[in-house]
Write a protein that holds these residues in place. Sequence first.
Motif, PDB file in Angstrom:
ATOM      1  N   PRO A  35       6.804  22.049 -15.003  1.00  0.00           N
ATOM      2  CA  PRO A  35       5.768  21.018 -15.069  1.00  0.00           C
ATOM      3  C   PRO A  35       6.307  19.671 -15.538  1.00  0.00           C
ATOM      4  O   PRO A  35       5.906  18.624 -15.048  1.00  0.00           O
ATOM      5  CB  PRO A  35       4.757  21.597 -16.063  1.00  0.00           C
ATOM      6  CG  PRO A  35       4.926  23.068 -15.963  1.00  0.00           C
ATOM      7  CD  PRO A  35       6.403  23.272 -15.704  1.00  0.00           C
ATOM      8  N   ALA A  36       7.250  19.686 -16.488  1.00  0.00           N
ATOM      9  CA  ALA A  36       7.819  18.427 -16.980  1.00  0.00           C
ATOM     10  C   ALA A  36       8.602  17.710 -15.887  1.00  0.00           C
ATOM     11  O   ALA A  36       8.521  16.485 -15.755  1.00  0.00           O
ATOM     12  CB  ALA A  36       8.704  18.674 -18.190  1.00  0.00           C
ATOM     13  N   ASP A  37       9.366  18.457 -15.095  1.00  0.00           N
ATOM     14  CA  ASP A  37      10.116  17.837 -14.003  1.00  0.00           C
ATOM     15  C   ASP A  37       9.164  17.248 -12.958  1.00  0.00           C
ATOM     16  O   ASP A  37       9.395  16.155 -12.443  1.00  0.00           O
ATOM     17  CB  ASP A  37      11.050  18.850 -13.347  1.00  0.00           C
ATOM     18  CG  ASP A  37      12.204  19.243 -14.251  1.00  0.00           C
ATOM     19  OD1 ASP A  37      12.556  18.457 -15.153  1.00  0.00           O
ATOM     20  OD2 ASP A  37      12.743  20.351 -14.066  1.00  0.00           O
ATOM     21  N   ALA A  38       8.101  17.976 -12.649  1.00  0.00           N
ATOM     22  CA  ALA A  38       7.122  17.481 -11.686  1.00  0.00           C
ATOM     23  C   ALA A  38       6.438  16.226 -12.213  1.00  0.00           C
ATOM     24  O   ALA A  38       6.221  15.266 -11.469  1.00  0.00           O
ATOM     25  CB  ALA A  38       6.091  18.564 -11.376  1.00  0.00           C
ATOM     26  N   ALA A  39       6.112  16.203 -13.500  1.00  0.00           N
ATOM     27  CA  ALA A  39       5.479  15.022 -14.095  1.00  0.00           C
ATOM     28  C   ALA A  39       6.433  13.838 -14.086  1.00  0.00           C
ATOM     29  O   ALA A  39       6.028  12.702 -13.836  1.00  0.00           O
ATOM     30  CB  ALA A  39       5.012  15.326 -15.512  1.00  0.00           C
TER      31      ALA A  39
ATOM     32  N   VAL B  99      -5.478   9.538 -12.151  1.00  0.00           N
ATOM     33  CA  VAL B  99      -4.909  10.472 -13.118  1.00  0.00           C
ATOM     34  C   VAL B  99      -6.058  11.198 -13.796  1.00  0.00           C
ATOM     35  O   VAL B  99      -7.203  10.739 -13.760  1.00  0.00           O
ATOM     36  CB  VAL B  99      -4.024   9.771 -14.180  1.00  0.00           C
ATOM     37  CG1 VAL B  99      -2.780   9.170 -13.559  1.00  0.00           C
ATOM     38  CG2 VAL B  99      -4.803   8.722 -14.934  1.00  0.00           C
ATOM     39  N   ALA B 100      -5.740  12.308 -14.402  1.00  0.00           N
ATOM     40  CA  ALA B 100      -6.756  13.075 -15.117  1.00  0.00           C
ATOM     41  C   ALA B 100      -7.369  12.185 -16.204  1.00  0.00           C
ATOM     42  O   ALA B 100      -6.676  11.349 -16.796  1.00  0.00           O
ATOM     43  CB  ALA B 100      -6.136  14.314 -15.735  1.00  0.00           C
ATOM     44  N   PRO B 101      -8.665  12.349 -16.493  1.00  0.00           N
ATOM     45  CA  PRO B 101      -9.313  11.499 -17.505  1.00  0.00           C
ATOM     46  C   PRO B 101      -8.592  11.476 -18.847  1.00  0.00           C
ATOM     47  O   PRO B 101      -8.460  10.419 -19.463  1.00  0.00           O
ATOM     48  CB  PRO B 101     -10.716  12.104 -17.630  1.00  0.00           C
ATOM     49  CG  PRO B 101     -10.970  12.722 -16.295  1.00  0.00           C
ATOM     50  CD  PRO B 101      -9.624  13.240 -15.843  1.00  0.00           C
TER      51      PRO B 101
ATOM     52  N   ALA C 213       2.154   6.505 -16.736  1.00  0.00           N
ATOM     53  CA  ALA C 213       2.042   7.890 -17.176  1.00  0.00           C
ATOM     54  C   ALA C 213       1.795   8.753 -15.962  1.00  0.00           C
ATOM     55  O   ALA C 213       1.137   8.342 -15.009  1.00  0.00           O
ATOM     56  CB  ALA C 213       0.903   8.061 -18.176  1.00  0.00           C
ATOM     57  N   ALA C 214       2.353   9.939 -15.999  1.00  0.00           N
ATOM     58  CA  ALA C 214       2.123  10.910 -14.940  1.00  0.00           C
ATOM     59  C   ALA C 214       1.974  12.272 -15.577  1.00  0.00           C
ATOM     60  O   ALA C 214       2.524  12.532 -16.651  1.00  0.00           O
ATOM     61  CB  ALA C 214       3.283  10.904 -13.953  1.00  0.00           C
ATOM     62  N   ALA C 215       1.213  13.100 -14.914  1.00  0.00           N
ATOM     63  CA  ALA C 215       0.969  14.432 -15.456  1.00  0.00           C
ATOM     64  C   ALA C 215       1.032  15.459 -14.347  1.00  0.00           C
ATOM     65  O   ALA C 215       0.784  15.154 -13.175  1.00  0.00           O
ATOM     66  CB  ALA C 215      -0.398  14.466 -16.118  1.00  0.00           C
TER      67      ALA C 215
ATOM     68  N   ALA D 263       1.359  22.551 -18.694  1.00  0.00           N
ATOM     69  CA  ALA D 263       1.150  21.163 -18.284  1.00  0.00           C
ATOM     70  C   ALA D 263       2.205  20.281 -18.923  1.00  0.00           C
ATOM     71  O   ALA D 263       2.802  20.644 -19.936  1.00  0.00           O
ATOM     72  CB  ALA D 263      -0.239  20.704 -18.712  1.00  0.00           C
ATOM     73  N   ALA D 264       2.415  19.134 -18.311  1.00  0.00           N
ATOM     74  CA  ALA D 264       3.374  18.178 -18.858  1.00  0.00           C
ATOM     75  C   ALA D 264       2.880  16.768 -18.581  1.00  0.00           C
ATOM     76  O   ALA D 264       2.213  16.509 -17.583  1.00  0.00           O
ATOM     77  CB  ALA D 264       4.747  18.377 -18.233  1.00  0.00           C
TER      78      ALA D 264
END
Length: 90
Positions: free
Chosen positions: A3-7, A23-25, A45-47, A54-55
């Motif tokens: 997840p961190a790499d994807a974020a 992005v998510a709220p 920021a990316a998630a 999650a990351a």
Amino acid sequence: MSPADAAERACLAAAHPPAEAPVAPVVAVLLREVQSAHPGATVTAAAHAEAGGAAVVLVIAHNGARVEARSEARTLAEACRALAPWAVTP
């Protein structure tokens, strides 16, 4: 891919978005707070969230300096809480 790499990949892509990417709220709140604490800086920021966790990756760029912070947790809310200290005015 974790997840961190994807974020992180999403954050790098967000550095030059073709349009405002949703992005998510909970991530949007973190982003606004960090932007308020760092006036004049470019903050992205990316998630990424999936069943395994999650990351969130936060990038603050100002006057040629760049800081990257990442957080991995079970949920996006937990990952954002771990990055909350970046929303404090330096």
